[in-house]
Design an enzyme around this catalytic site. Sequence first.
Site, PDB file in Angstrom:
ATOM      1  N   ASP A 100       0.880  -1.330   0.019  1.00 51.06           N
ATOM      2  CA  ASP A 100       0.156   0.001  -0.212  1.00 51.06           C
ATOM      3  C   ASP A 100       1.025   1.333   0.018  1.00 51.06           C
ATOM      4  OD1 ASP A 100      -2.168  -1.488   0.162  1.00 51.06           O
ATOM      5  OD2 ASP A 100      -2.617  -1.524   2.098  1.00 51.06           O
TER       6      ASP A 100
ATOM      7  N   TYR B 168       5.371  -9.116   8.253  1.00 50.93           N
ATOM      8  CA  TYR B 168       4.940  -7.585   8.462  1.00 50.93           C
ATOM      9  C   TYR B 168       4.968  -7.239  10.026  1.00 50.93           C
ATOM     10  CZ  TYR B 168       3.151  -8.350   3.736  1.00 50.93           C
ATOM     11  OH  TYR B 168       2.897  -8.710   2.240  1.00 50.93           O
TER      12      TYR B 168
ATOM     13  N   ASP C  27      -7.520   1.401   7.116  1.00 49.24           N
ATOM     14  CA  ASP C  27      -6.282   1.810   7.633  1.00 49.24           C
ATOM     15  C   ASP C  27      -6.535   3.373   7.859  1.00 49.24           C
ATOM     16  OD1 ASP C  27      -6.169   3.529   5.144  1.00 49.24           O
ATOM     17  OD2 ASP C  27      -4.739   2.408   4.132  1.00 49.24           O
TER      18      ASP C  27
ATOM     19  N   ARG D  37      -4.373  -5.386   6.593  1.00 48.49           N
ATOM     20  CA  ARG D  37      -5.575  -4.302   6.813  1.00 48.49           C
ATOM     21  C   ARG D  37      -6.875  -5.148   7.514  1.00 48.49           C
ATOM     22  NH1 ARG D  37      -7.306  -1.069   2.220  1.00 48.49           N
ATOM     23  NH2 ARG D  37      -6.028  -2.555   0.915  1.00 48.49           N
TER      24      ARG D  37
END
Length: 304
Positions: A47, A75, A89, A181
């Site tokens: 993103d 992550y 987000d 997300r």
Amino acid sequence: MGRARKGRDISGWLVVDKPAGMTSTAVVNKVRWALSAKKAGHAGTLDPDATGVLAVALGEATKTVPFITDALKSYRFTVRLGAATNTDDAEGEIVATSEARPDDAQIKEALHGFVGEIMQVPPQFSAVKIDGERAYKRARDGETMEIAARPLWVEELTLVDRPDADHVELEMVCGKGGYVRSIARDLGAALGCLGHVARLRRVWSGPFDAADGIGIEEIDALAKRPELDARLLPVETGLADLPEARATEEGAARLRNGNPGMVIAQDLDYGAACWASHAGRAVAVGRFKAGELWPDRVFRHGAA
């Protein structure tokens, strides 16, 4: 007759530590320009507001992109508790809030439900196609869509920090196609407090690590210079998770022409995916069958 693509026939991987505020496509375009490369692509979109590993493949390395896309990734991300957004987000609009705040023990218990083979619904603002159109385009028009859940393998999901009551920092190792997300959104729902991603960083992706990544400022500084060429990793780096077979001289010649070629391999089952090397360079990727590699992808001149 199509126009020939300009640029150098340069092959290899450049590991970029992507900054926030830049799209993955913009990073690839920057790398292509800086290296005057004819062909480039990336292995797994981040993103725009996410940071971390974006592995950019150049030339023959683009043929190994699917193996990096399929590899495990790690992550580290921060979940903001107490608010849901329409994008899942911090860039989106807050659509609901909650005063509930779970304690650490409740969070750790809830994380167990997100490990292993899970079903995950992608965010409304995602690149998933709905009736041939990207979901984010329809979401921008105010449409709410029914998006089918899809399987995701989550190897690990752990609580690493709790800086305050409103934020929790997590680390996740997962397979292909995961949406962090969605994890934040669904974890907030499971805890009854709502949640969204506040910060996201991809720490590693397959064989590539953010600690080894080059920043955009350094790419600009080294653009068009041999020092940037020297930062490239070999094409073969993208095959790190595949078993290697060694092609004979005759086998390598046949493989380069797209034909099955004789290879020497150990502990490979019939039909197993692998790659063939000759003189230390990748020749082809394919399936092992009775002492031969049947190629799916062939690398030009040993992927030099």
